[in-house]
Design a protein around this motif. Structure first.
Motif, PDB file in Angstrom:
ATOM      1  N   SER A  99       0.687  -1.250  -0.135  1.00 18.61           N
ATOM      2  CA  SER A  99      -0.083   0.111   0.044  1.00 18.61           C
ATOM      3  C   SER A  99       0.560   1.465  -0.059  1.00 18.61           C
ATOM      4  CB  SER A  99      -0.902   0.009   1.393  1.00 18.61           C
ATOM      5  OG  SER A  99      -0.214   0.404   2.332  1.00 18.61           O
ATOM      6  N   ILE A 100       2.233   1.008   0.278  1.00 20.04           N
ATOM      7  CA  ILE A 100       3.082   2.346   0.576  1.00 20.04           C
ATOM      8  C   ILE A 100       3.083   2.768  -1.277  1.00 20.04           C
ATOM      9  CG2 ILE A 100       5.145   0.832   0.021  1.00 20.04           C
ATOM     10  CD1 ILE A 100       6.465   3.010   1.846  1.00 20.04           C
ATOM     11  N   ALA A 101       2.858   2.030  -2.121  1.00 14.35           N
ATOM     12  CA  ALA A 101       3.200   2.405  -3.424  1.00 14.35           C
ATOM     13  C   ALA A 101       2.095   3.722  -3.730  1.00 14.35           C
ATOM     14  CB  ALA A 101       2.738   1.338  -4.419  1.00 14.35           C
ATOM     15  N   PHE A 102       0.852   3.590  -2.958  1.00 14.15           N
ATOM     16  CA  PHE A 102       0.116   4.831  -3.014  1.00 14.15           C
ATOM     17  C   PHE A 102      -0.056   5.438  -1.731  1.00 14.15           C
ATOM     18  CE2 PHE A 102      -0.659   1.989  -6.747  1.00 14.15           C
ATOM     19  CZ  PHE A 102      -0.949   2.961  -7.707  1.00 14.15           C
ATOM     20  N   ARG A 103       0.920   5.818  -1.178  1.00 12.39           N
ATOM     21  CA  ARG A 103       0.994   6.300   0.102  1.00 12.39           C
ATOM     22  C   ARG A 103       0.169   7.720   0.138  1.00 12.39           C
ATOM     23  NH1 ARG A 103       6.821   7.670   1.931  1.00 12.39           N
ATOM     24  NH2 ARG A 103       7.738   6.161   0.593  1.00 12.39           N
ATOM     25  N   GLU A 104      -0.084   8.441  -0.965  1.00  8.08           N
ATOM     26  CA  GLU A 104      -0.932   9.464  -1.070  1.00  8.08           C
ATOM     27  C   GLU A 104      -2.253   9.518  -0.922  1.00  8.08           C
ATOM     28  OE1 GLU A 104      -0.431   8.272  -5.351  1.00  8.08           O
ATOM     29  OE2 GLU A 104       0.814   8.164  -3.305  1.00  8.08           O
ATOM     30  N   LYS A 105      -2.680   8.091  -1.211  1.00  6.22           N
ATOM     31  CA  LYS A 105      -4.293   7.770  -1.390  1.00  6.22           C
ATOM     32  C   LYS A 105      -4.689   7.106   0.004  1.00  6.22           C
ATOM     33  CE  LYS A 105      -4.059   7.086  -6.347  1.00  6.22           C
ATOM     34  NZ  LYS A 105      -5.123   8.186  -6.920  1.00  6.22           N
ATOM     35  N   PRO A 106      -5.846   7.296   0.127  1.00  9.10           N
ATOM     36  CA  PRO A 106      -6.553   6.743   1.609  1.00  9.10           C
ATOM     37  C   PRO A 106      -6.448   5.133   1.179  1.00  9.10           C
ATOM     38  CG  PRO A 106      -8.052   8.500   0.545  1.00  9.10           C
ATOM     39  CD  PRO A 106      -6.911   8.409  -0.395  1.00  9.10           C
ATOM     40  N   LEU A 107      -6.018   4.420   2.393  1.00  7.59           N
ATOM     41  CA  LEU A 107      -6.192   3.047   2.119  1.00  7.59           C
ATOM     42  C   LEU A 107      -7.195   2.194   1.421  1.00  7.59           C
ATOM     43  CD1 LEU A 107      -4.403   0.391   3.059  1.00  7.59           C
ATOM     44  CD2 LEU A 107      -5.473   0.544   4.974  1.00  7.59           C
TER      45      LEU A 107
END
Length: 260
Positions: free
Chosen positions: A7-15
């Protein structure tokens, strides 16, 4: 082998959005980043249950909790206990941890002894609870080479301590295929990363590491865990993610269904 998304690949997005991406793009599981906003470092039962429910609703598994526990941090035992409760709530028995200590060539003897002693204690605690600890291979940590990673795992000598595999890039780093071969008996998870000739991160399909060769080595050692996309590179991250995911899936398929 299975396909995972960190999920760190999209750390800028809500989980929640990242979980949806993992499902929509054909992944089998997701490694939950152990930092806010995806997951607080201390156990929050309501948040953990909410995440677990979202993952289950999408037909995914939680492949691991990507914690930042290391044996040199203050209150290291308490931090592992918190990570255990989070992992248990997410229904995963794998927690990623770090060795700490800085680059292996500069770790002083006292810190080295402390890492070994405390890591043994943490692993004993984890093993009693059917928890597996996976050491992050990373620069600026003691586990920044084949030799030092093997040294830690073999000194602790408990089945609950394993290692992640990921290539390290830059001058003087170990050969990625040699690392896959020598670490294979202890590899519990794979962070599939790649970089160009200058060491800059790039799509998995375009870098200096040939993942067909890496997966061939892992397959020969009966590795059945996850191949995870940890970071995504490109102007269109979702398009880049699809390419990386499909590439890894094609390699897995080659070994799952070998040509006659």
């Amino acid at each position: 082998m299975k396909l995972g998304l960190c999920s760190i690949a999209f750390r800028e997005k809500p989980l929640e959005e990242v979980i949806n991406i993992a499902a929509d793009y054909g992944f089998d599981g997701i490694e939950i980043w152990g930092k806010e906003p995806h997951m607080p470092p201390t156990y929050d039962a309501e948040h953990v249950q909410k995440v677990r429910d979202m993952v289950m609703e999408k037909g995914l598994a939680v492949s691991a909790l990507g914690s930042y526990v290391n044996p040199l941090m203050p209150w290291y035992q308490q931090h592992l206990e918190e990570a255990f409760k989070i992992a248990q709530g997410l229904r995963t028995n794998l927690v990623r941890i770090w060795s700490g200590g800085g680059p292996s060539k500069t770790v002083n003897p006292e810190d080295k002894r402390m890492i070994n002693f405390r890591l043994t204690s943490l692993t004993q605690w984890a093993q009693f609870r059917q928890l597996t600890l996976g050491l992050e291979m990373h620069s600026n940590n003691f586990t920044d080479s084949i030799a030092t990673t093997l040294e830690l795992v073999e000194n602790v000598e408990l089945p609950a301590l394993k290692t992640y595999y990921q290539p390290l890039f830059g001058s003087g780093e170990d050969d990625p295929y040699d690392a896959a071969e020598k670490l294979a008996p202890y590899i519990v998870n794979v962070h599939a990363q790649n970089a160009d000739a200058n060491g800059k991160g790039c799509p998995i399909t375009e870098g200096v590491v040939d993942y067909a060769r890496v997966i061939e080595i892992l397959n020969a050692h009966k590795y059945e865990g996850y191949l995870e996309v940890e970071f995504v590179h490109g102007d269109d991250k979702l398009e880049a993610l699809q390419r990386d995911r499909d590439y890894l899936a094609s390699l897995i398929g080659t070994f799952d269904n070998p040509l006659e």
